[in-house]
Design a protein around this motif. Sequence first.
Motif, PDB file in Angstrom:
ATOM      1  N   UNK A 128     -10.065 -37.098  50.578  1.00  0.00           N
ATOM      2  CA  UNK A 128      -9.715 -36.899  49.181  1.00  0.00           C
ATOM      3  C   UNK A 128      -9.562 -35.422  48.882  1.00  0.00           C
ATOM      4  N   UNK A 129      -8.663 -35.103  47.957  1.00  0.00           N
ATOM      5  CA  UNK A 129      -8.380 -33.710  47.649  1.00  0.00           C
ATOM      6  C   UNK A 129      -8.558 -33.471  46.160  1.00  0.00           C
ATOM      7  N   UNK A 130      -9.102 -32.306  45.805  1.00  0.00           N
ATOM      8  CA  UNK A 130      -9.378 -32.016  44.406  1.00  0.00           C
ATOM      9  C   UNK A 130      -9.126 -30.534  44.137  1.00  0.00           C
ATOM     10  N   UNK A 131      -8.910 -30.190  42.857  1.00  0.00           N
ATOM     11  CA  UNK A 131      -8.712 -28.782  42.525  1.00  0.00           C
ATOM     12  C   UNK A 131     -10.006 -27.996  42.666  1.00  0.00           C
ATOM     13  N   UNK A 132     -11.053 -28.536  42.053  1.00  0.00           N
ATOM     14  CA  UNK A 132     -12.314 -27.791  42.004  1.00  0.00           C
ATOM     15  C   UNK A 132     -13.460 -28.705  42.432  1.00  0.00           C
ATOM     16  N   UNK A 133     -14.204 -28.264  43.427  1.00  0.00           N
ATOM     17  CA  UNK A 133     -15.428 -28.974  43.812  1.00  0.00           C
ATOM     18  C   UNK A 133     -16.604 -28.141  43.334  1.00  0.00           C
ATOM     19  N   UNK A 134     -17.523 -28.805  42.641  1.00  0.00           N
ATOM     20  CA  UNK A 134     -18.696 -28.116  42.094  1.00  0.00           C
ATOM     21  C   UNK A 134     -19.928 -28.670  42.776  1.00  0.00           C
ATOM     22  N   UNK A 135     -20.758 -27.785  43.292  1.00  0.00           N
ATOM     23  CA  UNK A 135     -21.983 -28.206  43.964  1.00  0.00           C
ATOM     24  C   UNK A 135     -23.135 -27.995  42.990  1.00  0.00           C
ATOM     25  N   UNK A 136     -23.707 -29.086  42.521  1.00  0.00           N
ATOM     26  CA  UNK A 136     -24.834 -28.992  41.605  1.00  0.00           C
ATOM     27  C   UNK A 136     -24.460 -29.478  40.222  1.00  0.00           C
ATOM     28  N   UNK A 137     -25.298 -30.361  39.660  1.00  0.00           N
ATOM     29  CA  UNK A 137     -25.043 -30.907  38.320  1.00  0.00           C
ATOM     30  C   UNK A 137     -26.143 -30.479  37.365  1.00  0.00           C
ATOM     31  N   UNK A 138     -26.522 -29.217  37.457  1.00  0.00           N
ATOM     32  CA  UNK A 138     -27.418 -28.629  36.454  1.00  0.00           C
ATOM     33  C   UNK A 138     -26.578 -28.070  35.324  1.00  0.00           C
ATOM     34  N   UNK A 139     -27.169 -27.222  34.474  1.00  0.00           N
ATOM     35  CA  UNK A 139     -26.424 -26.696  33.322  1.00  0.00           C
ATOM     36  C   UNK A 139     -25.115 -26.019  33.709  1.00  0.00           C
ATOM     37  N   UNK A 140     -25.110 -25.165  34.718  1.00  0.00           N
ATOM     38  CA  UNK A 140     -23.880 -24.464  35.093  1.00  0.00           C
ATOM     39  C   UNK A 140     -22.841 -25.436  35.640  1.00  0.00           C
ATOM     40  N   UNK A 141     -23.271 -26.325  36.516  1.00  0.00           N
ATOM     41  CA  UNK A 141     -22.345 -27.266  37.128  1.00  0.00           C
ATOM     42  C   UNK A 141     -21.752 -28.233  36.113  1.00  0.00           C
ATOM     43  N   UNK A 142     -22.603 -28.765  35.232  1.00  0.00           N
ATOM     44  CA  UNK A 142     -22.094 -29.697  34.208  1.00  0.00           C
ATOM     45  C   UNK A 142     -21.119 -28.990  33.277  1.00  0.00           C
ATOM     46  N   UNK A 143     -21.486 -27.797  32.817  1.00  0.00           N
ATOM     47  CA  UNK A 143     -20.623 -27.067  31.885  1.00  0.00           C
ATOM     48  C   UNK A 143     -19.291 -26.742  32.538  1.00  0.00           C
ATOM     49  N   UNK A 144     -19.326 -26.310  33.797  1.00  0.00           N
ATOM     50  CA  UNK A 144     -18.093 -25.964  34.502  1.00  0.00           C
ATOM     51  C   UNK A 144     -17.220 -27.202  34.659  1.00  0.00           C
ATOM     52  N   UNK A 145     -17.833 -28.336  34.984  1.00  0.00           N
ATOM     53  CA  UNK A 145     -17.066 -29.571  35.195  1.00  0.00           C
ATOM     54  C   UNK A 145     -16.390 -30.013  33.898  1.00  0.00           C
ATOM     55  N   UNK A 146     -17.129 -29.946  32.799  1.00  0.00           N
ATOM     56  CA  UNK A 146     -16.580 -30.356  31.498  1.00  0.00           C
ATOM     57  C   UNK A 146     -15.389 -29.466  31.137  1.00  0.00           C
ATOM     58  N   UNK A 147     -15.569 -28.155  31.285  1.00  0.00           N
ATOM     59  CA  UNK A 147     -14.507 -27.205  30.931  1.00  0.00           C
ATOM     60  C   UNK A 147     -13.278 -27.396  31.831  1.00  0.00           C
ATOM     61  N   UNK A 148     -13.522 -27.505  33.151  1.00  0.00           N
ATOM     62  CA  UNK A 148     -12.396 -27.620  34.088  1.00  0.00           C
ATOM     63  C   UNK A 148     -11.614 -28.912  33.857  1.00  0.00           C
TER      64      UNK A 148
END
Lengths: 376, 442
Positions: free
Chosen positions: B1-21
Amino acid sequence: MRRMQSDSFDAIVIGGGLVGAAIAWGLQRQGLATVLLDEGDVAYRASRGNFGLVWVQSKGLGAPWYQRWTRTSAGAWPGLAAELAERTGADIGLAQPGGVHLCLSEAEFEARAARMARMRAEAGNAGFDYRMLRAAELRDMLPGLGPSVTGASWTPYDGHANPLRLLHALHRAFVEAGGAYVPEAKVTEGQAAPHDFAVAAGGRRFAAPRVVLAAGLGNAELAPLFGLAAPVRPQRGQVLVTERAAALLPMPVTTIRQTQEGSLMLGDSMEEVGFDLRQKPEVMREIARRAVLSFPWIGGLNIVRAWSALRVMAPDGLPIYDQSARYPGAFTANCHSGVTLAGAHAHLLAPMIAAGALDPALEPFTAGRFDVRAAS
Amino acid sequence: MSTDLAIIGAGPAGMAAAIEAAALGLSVAVIDENPAPGGQIFRGVERAGGDPALGPDYAEGLALARAFRAAPIAYHPATALWHLDPEEGHLSLDGAPDLTARRVLLATGAQERPVPIPGWTLPGVMTAGAAQILLKTAGMVPVGRTVLAGQGPLLHLLAAQLGRAGASPVLILETTPPGRRRAALAKGGFWAGRRLLAKGLGLLAETRAIPRHCAVTGLRAEGRNRVERIAWEGGSARCDTLLLHEGVIPATHIPLALGLEMRWDPVQQCWHPAVDAYGASSHPNVAVAGDGAGIGGWEAAVAAGHLAALDAARRLGRLAAEDFAGRARPWLRRRREALALRPFLDALYAPAPASIPDTTIACRCEEVTAGQIRAAARLGATGPNQMKAYLRCGMGPCQGRLCGTTVAALIAEARGSTAETVGLYRPRAPYKPITVGALARL
């Protein structure tokens, strides 16, 4: 070289890995005041990536002198382990119960049988004790063997040890016997004259009538400074290590061994990728796959560590030992079996270097062999 | 599978980055080891978000987790990243199929600084963070006489949380050396950081009734088969549970394994990856956001997550430069506010200089003592990697996460060097243990 006060020794050994440390210990043990020059915390250091086999059975096909040298070293190992234990209290975990090479197909079994028969033929009067074992017989020796295993070769000569404890014990024994171990001392300059050598390293200058190049892959660049040749290249190997398990493997297998602490070590790859230390998941996967086919129960163990390291390989895969014809007193030692050959390096090669001449048995290991082949 | 952005970690930074992206139209995958979003700070927030013992911040964490769940994100909980090839963008995963990503954001947070005092391996001694995990995930509190020892905001937060849960500690031993407060006060930032300051003062007021000793030195846990007493220079007390805490430091395991450029923080005595204002690291495909890039707390981490997502969108050609600047501005401001009090806190709670006795264990996994490490350093191990070869420290299941800073400090002490010069372990994959069978995929 800048004029500066030089520290004088009987011998300079360049390279603080297993090869250099074994030779330095051997020289110091003979009463030669020896300095061992090493690099810093981060360096290629094949010795930190060693698999830890004291392995004889597959060494030296077509080169019976290498088989003899390897077997001689395995024979010298118990003496080395005992003396290091006595001097440092370290248990290097040497066990030489014999070893097996597993075959995962009928074709692998046939090829192995042919190889072992040739090894015996080449050994001549020295003899070569081995057996080809079918899976049924093997299952009694190795519990939990997988159904894919078709058979194995066995020799009584093989064993294993803890390479890191060996390294630490060699350094300790060397220093406690009065040797000078100098880390953060990568050699930057060298001066050679017969029985008169000087090197600059780590901001200091060292002088001695003997110098031994044992810097692994670094030897390729150092050797010409001393009238020697060390055409070695890196070959990447990757290793996986599991969590500790109950003692289940009574003897090492070419690519699987259980350490004295209970970890399973799974190896190893042979990759021609130059000076590239990256780990490759697909290679790690293949190592894991063969391990699970060999012993399915290994599949349930966690891998807690893995690494890659660079072997020190000559063009024909055999060691290189030489004394410089132009600058007598300059020696070089190169190999990818720093653990297996530690016994020979400490107890046989070091006395030859101390006495100023390599034994005729080592003549076939000269780097001159490559010139001959190129010329023919 | 291919994705634009992979985020490691679903803490505050990871969740916020995922929502914004995701809002910017990027395809986003989030890999997290935990079974539910929240990270350490908001662990179990979806279940325990309303628990008054955990405090008002938890409600804000709940809102973040809900927004995260609602966004179009490929979320892989209970999944570990065990290898990352940043050139190829290939992520090797345990718990989900492997992924390829055009950009990778590490939001792997912080870990507690190890506190190697005599007796710290006795049953009944744990870290404050571990006790907080039990509180958040299982609603468990220690029984009997609990003593908190060390320093830092989390120590006081946990004291208050335990109090609210009816298990107030009987004693707090603060290790902050005398004179630190004066040096810290000079750092200022109190007006801009007034909200955080009020929160901190509120915690101190809430825990005022708990007996405490300040500037404590020479801590040691004593007991036969488990901790029975805590002793210090000039005193001792009975104790059934000892919770240690000397602050948190960035989790540097993956950045180090990737060979990212690192920076030394001389005040907090720890390493963090070198990043720009938007989290971009020294590797062109990798960013780091949140406490993993430098301790700042969850509000700063949320801002950093948004900034890293905006930067990812810009780099992947999904956000024009002028648009980027406008969207980044409010998050830069919010992060500045969230970090206003940080110089004061960093100076106040800088690690206290402590000499570790020779017999104290430094590497718990391999049971290597401080004395063995000092001896090997004198023999010639000039850094943690040669030390690892000599003594096996850092080779156990934690892979040096717990002993790295201690080993470096001991080498520096024995060789008259500094922890900064001594350097760090070079971790390798697997970043987290994976079974041989899972790797073999047979």
